[in-house]
Motif scaffolding. Structure first.
Motif, PDB file in Angstrom:
ATOM      1  N   LEU A 147      21.332   0.218  35.501  1.00  0.00           N
ATOM      2  CA  LEU A 147      20.842   1.024  34.381  1.00  0.00           C
ATOM      3  C   LEU A 147      21.480   0.542  33.078  1.00  0.00           C
ATOM      4  CD1 LEU A 147      19.263   3.617  33.449  1.00  0.00           C
ATOM      5  CD2 LEU A 147      21.390   4.856  33.777  1.00  0.00           C
ATOM      6  N   GLN A 148      22.781   0.317  33.105  1.00  0.00           N
ATOM      7  CA  GLN A 148      23.474  -0.152  31.902  1.00  0.00           C
ATOM      8  C   GLN A 148      22.920  -1.492  31.435  1.00  0.00           C
ATOM      9  OE1 GLN A 148      27.905   1.807  32.524  1.00  0.00           O
ATOM     10  NE2 GLN A 148      27.649  -0.340  32.889  1.00  0.00           N
ATOM     11  N   ARG A 149      22.754  -2.427  32.399  1.00  0.00           N
ATOM     12  CA  ARG A 149      22.256  -3.760  32.047  1.00  0.00           C
ATOM     13  C   ARG A 149      20.861  -3.666  31.448  1.00  0.00           C
ATOM     14  NH1 ARG A 149      24.063  -5.173  36.946  1.00  0.00           N
ATOM     15  NH2 ARG A 149      21.951  -5.361  37.773  1.00  0.00           N
ATOM     16  N   ASN A 174      27.859   6.723  29.626  1.00  0.00           N
ATOM     17  CA  ASN A 174      27.637   7.386  28.343  1.00  0.00           C
ATOM     18  C   ASN A 174      27.283   6.282  27.349  1.00  0.00           C
ATOM     19  OD1 ASN A 174      28.253   8.470  25.652  1.00  0.00           O
ATOM     20  ND2 ASN A 174      28.962  10.262  26.789  1.00  0.00           N
ATOM     21  N   ILE A 175      26.020   6.266  26.922  1.00  0.00           N
ATOM     22  CA  ILE A 175      25.524   5.131  26.143  1.00  0.00           C
ATOM     23  C   ILE A 175      25.042   5.617  24.773  1.00  0.00           C
ATOM     24  CG2 ILE A 175      23.912   3.187  26.118  1.00  0.00           C
ATOM     25  CD1 ILE A 175      23.877   3.249  29.136  1.00  0.00           C
ATOM     26  N   SER A 176      25.538   4.949  23.725  1.00  0.00           N
ATOM     27  CA  SER A 176      25.121   5.311  22.368  1.00  0.00           C
ATOM     28  C   SER A 176      24.096   4.317  21.862  1.00  0.00           C
ATOM     29  CB  SER A 176      26.329   5.289  21.435  1.00  0.00           C
ATOM     30  OG  SER A 176      27.134   6.406  21.698  1.00  0.00           O
ATOM     31  N   PHE A 177      23.154   4.862  21.103  1.00  0.00           N
ATOM     32  CA  PHE A 177      22.114   4.054  20.463  1.00  0.00           C
ATOM     33  C   PHE A 177      22.294   4.239  18.959  1.00  0.00           C
ATOM     34  CE2 PHE A 177      20.820   5.429  24.643  1.00  0.00           C
ATOM     35  CZ  PHE A 177      20.314   4.276  25.223  1.00  0.00           C
ATOM     36  N   PRO A 178      23.158   3.395  18.347  1.00  0.00           N
ATOM     37  CA  PRO A 178      23.482   3.614  16.933  1.00  0.00           C
ATOM     38  C   PRO A 178      22.230   3.584  16.067  1.00  0.00           C
ATOM     39  CG  PRO A 178      24.903   1.942  17.905  1.00  0.00           C
ATOM     40  CD  PRO A 178      23.837   2.223  18.904  1.00  0.00           C
ATOM     41  N   GLY A 179      22.160   4.545  15.175  1.00  0.00           N
ATOM     42  CA  GLY A 179      20.988   4.621  14.285  1.00  0.00           C
ATOM     43  C   GLY A 179      19.936   5.578  14.805  1.00  0.00           C
ATOM     44  N   LEU A 180      20.027   5.935  16.087  1.00  0.00           N
ATOM     45  CA  LEU A 180      19.071   6.896  16.654  1.00  0.00           C
ATOM     46  C   LEU A 180      19.796   8.221  16.905  1.00  0.00           C
ATOM     47  CD1 LEU A 180      17.215   4.665  19.288  1.00  0.00           C
ATOM     48  CD2 LEU A 180      16.685   4.998  16.873  1.00  0.00           C
ATOM     49  N   GLU A 181      19.014   9.299  16.958  1.00  0.00           N
ATOM     50  CA  GLU A 181      19.607  10.624  17.201  1.00  0.00           C
ATOM     51  C   GLU A 181      19.460  10.959  18.681  1.00  0.00           C
ATOM     52  OE1 GLU A 181      21.122  12.904  15.138  1.00  0.00           O
ATOM     53  OE2 GLU A 181      21.098  11.426  13.516  1.00  0.00           O
ATOM     54  N   SER A 182      20.560  11.387  19.297  1.00  0.00           N
ATOM     55  CA  SER A 182      20.518  11.646  20.738  1.00  0.00           C
ATOM     56  C   SER A 182      19.481  12.713  21.098  1.00  0.00           C
ATOM     57  CB  SER A 182      21.897  12.036  21.263  1.00  0.00           C
ATOM     58  OG  SER A 182      22.411  13.101  20.536  1.00  0.00           O
ATOM     59  N   ARG A 241      26.448  10.170  17.167  1.00  0.00           N
ATOM     60  CA  ARG A 241      25.147  10.855  16.997  1.00  0.00           C
ATOM     61  C   ARG A 241      24.078  10.347  17.961  1.00  0.00           C
ATOM     62  NH1 ARG A 241      24.472  14.450  13.526  1.00  0.00           N
ATOM     63  NH2 ARG A 241      25.878  14.715  11.785  1.00  0.00           N
ATOM     64  N   GLY A 242      24.256   9.116  18.428  1.00  0.00           N
ATOM     65  CA  GLY A 242      23.218   8.541  19.299  1.00  0.00           C
ATOM     66  C   GLY A 242      23.638   8.458  20.756  1.00  0.00           C
ATOM     67  N   ALA A 243      24.572   9.327  21.162  1.00  0.00           N
ATOM     68  CA  ALA A 243      25.107   9.210  22.539  1.00  0.00           C
ATOM     69  C   ALA A 243      24.294   9.996  23.560  1.00  0.00           C
ATOM     70  CB  ALA A 243      26.562   9.696  22.559  1.00  0.00           C
ATOM     71  N   ILE A 244      24.029   9.334  24.671  1.00  0.00           N
ATOM     72  CA  ILE A 244      23.314   9.958  25.793  1.00  0.00           C
ATOM     73  C   ILE A 244      24.153   9.765  27.050  1.00  0.00           C
ATOM     74  CG2 ILE A 244      21.274   9.708  27.300  1.00  0.00           C
ATOM     75  CD1 ILE A 244      20.411  10.879  24.730  1.00  0.00           C
ATOM     76  N   ARG A 245      24.263  10.838  27.842  1.00  0.00           N
ATOM     77  CA  ARG A 245      24.997  10.715  29.117  1.00  0.00           C
ATOM     78  C   ARG A 245      23.997  10.631  30.265  1.00  0.00           C
ATOM     79  NH1 ARG A 245      28.285  15.760  31.206  1.00  0.00           N
ATOM     80  NH2 ARG A 245      26.182  16.460  31.689  1.00  0.00           N
ATOM     81  N   PHE A 246      24.063   9.517  30.976  1.00  0.00           N
ATOM     82  CA  PHE A 246      23.285   9.349  32.209  1.00  0.00           C
ATOM     83  C   PHE A 246      24.265   9.585  33.357  1.00  0.00           C
ATOM     84  CE2 PHE A 246      21.486   6.594  28.962  1.00  0.00           C
ATOM     85  CZ  PHE A 246      20.114   6.722  29.093  1.00  0.00           C
ATOM     86  N   SER A 247      23.984  10.549  34.218  1.00  0.00           N
ATOM     87  CA  SER A 247      24.907  10.750  35.347  1.00  0.00           C
ATOM     88  C   SER A 247      24.103  10.797  36.643  1.00  0.00           C
ATOM     89  CB  SER A 247      25.780  11.993  35.147  1.00  0.00           C
ATOM     90  OG  SER A 247      25.032  13.123  34.794  1.00  0.00           O
ATOM     91  N   LEU A 248      24.452   9.876  37.542  1.00  0.00           N
ATOM     92  CA  LEU A 248      23.667   9.645  38.756  1.00  0.00           C
ATOM     93  C   LEU A 248      24.272  10.385  39.948  1.00  0.00           C
ATOM     94  CD1 LEU A 248      23.240   7.145  36.772  1.00  0.00           C
ATOM     95  CD2 LEU A 248      22.604   5.862  38.802  1.00  0.00           C
ATOM     96  N   SER A 249      23.526  10.385  41.035  1.00  0.00           N
ATOM     97  CA  SER A 249      24.054  10.957  42.273  1.00  0.00           C
ATOM     98  C   SER A 249      23.582  10.128  43.458  1.00  0.00           C
ATOM     99  CB  SER A 249      23.570  12.398  42.466  1.00  0.00           C
ATOM    100  OG  SER A 249      22.259  12.387  43.021  1.00  0.00           O
TER     101      SER A 249
END
Ligand code: PLP
Length: 389
Positions: free
Chosen positions: A277-279, A303-311, A353-361
């Motif tokens: 997912l990260q790649r 936890n992945i940030s997309f600078p310039g975008l709003e989470s 501001r652009g951080a999203i948390r992906f958490s898997l199981s």
């Protein structure tokens, strides 16, 4: 609008799907064995026996003895009992008590610390570096001889960064300071053996390890004195009043046993999915920033940030596509509060501001991750155009 073709749940640090065997065990309790385990008759004995079996299963997950396990309603209650109960029993006079924790704790610890400070305790917070790693020099310096208790999150709920509880706890225990560990995000994912760790108290929550909501446990090492926070009957060795949530406790026991049994199998699988997912995201958005990348992280979290975008905007588009993730904490007004954890890491506001948390199981599949990865370019370019990034 992107059409949702399926549901992909990547918000497992918020809550997890209960295992089928957990649900089966709980249904039996709900349907048939509903007696109050404290009642004097034979029917109640079977409920009591079920609770004690679950105590053994939870103890086994972390290398504890069953009598060191106190059942609670979840992580938040375990943490409150650990910290407030410990200080109440050992340093009831606030002016004589010192409590040290970190800047990146879950609010269940952070809010307790703030309340302790308001009540007159000396409270101190240790910072982290930009990767979320604890400042070892500050940790060493702040654990003064006056310190009554320290509290440390094991795996961070937002970034997945793992603190070395053996090493950090040893600093405290060498100075005679008891350690509480918030293991809500690590129990069932990472091996924990309290019998060989310098830990006096450890909090867990069932719904983070494929058990039910409303059940949790606190490990209380032998001879660690606690005062109850909830007053009432004499349940849980007088430490947690209230009729036991027998189905929840039994569900937690089954989930704990399954986690211990299956972790060796799902850990490499989930790690590979998280890394894929990260790649994939980095290929779609080379400016993406993986928060905590240089630190040790629990294998299910990115936890992945997309600078310039709003989470919030990313979250809404992902949600429309059937993908459930989380962003920073939202306050009751509906506006987004910047993540306290990412702020403590000293990250740039554009990154926060652009951080999203992906958490898997263990339930996520390669197909689901490929679906997310395949959608990202389209989704991010749509947002970039909207935001002018
Ligand atoms: N501690 C951490 C690290 C958590 O992630 C959470 C929940 O997200 C809690 C404590 C609180 O646990 P519970 O939801 O069981 O009250």
């Amino acid at each position: 609008m992107i059409m949702a073709i399926r549901r992909v749940y990547l918000d497992n640090n918020a809550s997890t799907l209960p295992l089928p065997e957990v649900i089966d065990a709980m249904m039996t309790l709900l349907r048939e064995e509903y007696a109050n385990p404290s009642s004097p008759h034979q029917f109640a004995q079977s409920a009591k026996y079920r609770v004690e079996c679950a105590r053994q299963q939870v103890a086994d997950l972390i290398g504890a003895a069953p009598k060191e396990i106190i059942f609670t309603s979840g992580g938040t209650e375990s943490i409150n009992l650990a910290i407030r109960g410990f200080l109440q029993a050992n340093t009831p006079e606030p002016s004589a008590g010192r409590f040290v924790t970190t800047m990146v704790e879950h609010s269940a610890v952070f809010r307790v610390a703030e309340r302790l400070a308001a009540d007159g305790y000396d409270v101190d917070f240790v910072g982290v570096d930009k990767h979320g790693r604890i400042d070892q020099a500050e940790w060493d310096a702040k654990l003064t001889p006056e310190t009554s208790l320290v509290s440390l999150v094991h795996a961070n709920n937002e970034t997945g960064v793992v603190f070395d509880v053996a090493k950090l706890g040893a600093v405290a225990s060498d100075r005679g300071i008891p350690v509480h560990v918030d293991a809500v995000q690590s129990a069932g994912k990472l091996p924990i053996d309290v019998s060989s760790l310098p830990i006096s108290l450890l909090s867990m929550s069932a719904h983070k390890l494929h058990g039910p909501k409303g059940a949790g446990a606190l490990y209380q090492k032998r001879r660690t004195r606690l005062a109850p926070v909830l007053l009432g009957g004499g349940h849980e060795r007088n430490l947690r009043a209230g009729t036991e949530n027998v189905p929840g406790i039994v569900g937690m026991g089954v989930a704990a046993e399954a986690a211990k049994r299956d972790c060796g199998e799902f850990r490499p699988r989930v790690t590979a999915l998280r890394d894929r997912l990260q790649r994939g995201i980095l290929e779609a958005f080379p400016d993406a920033h993986i928060n905590g990348l240089k630190a040790e992280r629990v294998y299910n979290t990115a936890n992945i940030s997309f600078p310039g975008l709003e989470s919030e905007a990313i979250l809404i588009l992902l949600s429309e596509a059937g993908i459930s993730v989380s962003s920073g904490p939202a306050c009751s007004s509906g506006s987004v509060e910047l993540s306290r954890v990412l702020k403590a890491m000293g990250l740039d506001e554009r990154i926060i501001r652009g951080a999203i948390r992906f958490s898997l199981s263990r339930f996520n599949t390669p197909e689901e991750i490929e679906y997310v990865v395949s959608l990202m370019p389209q989704l991010l370019s749509k947002l970039s155009t909207m935001c002018g990034a």
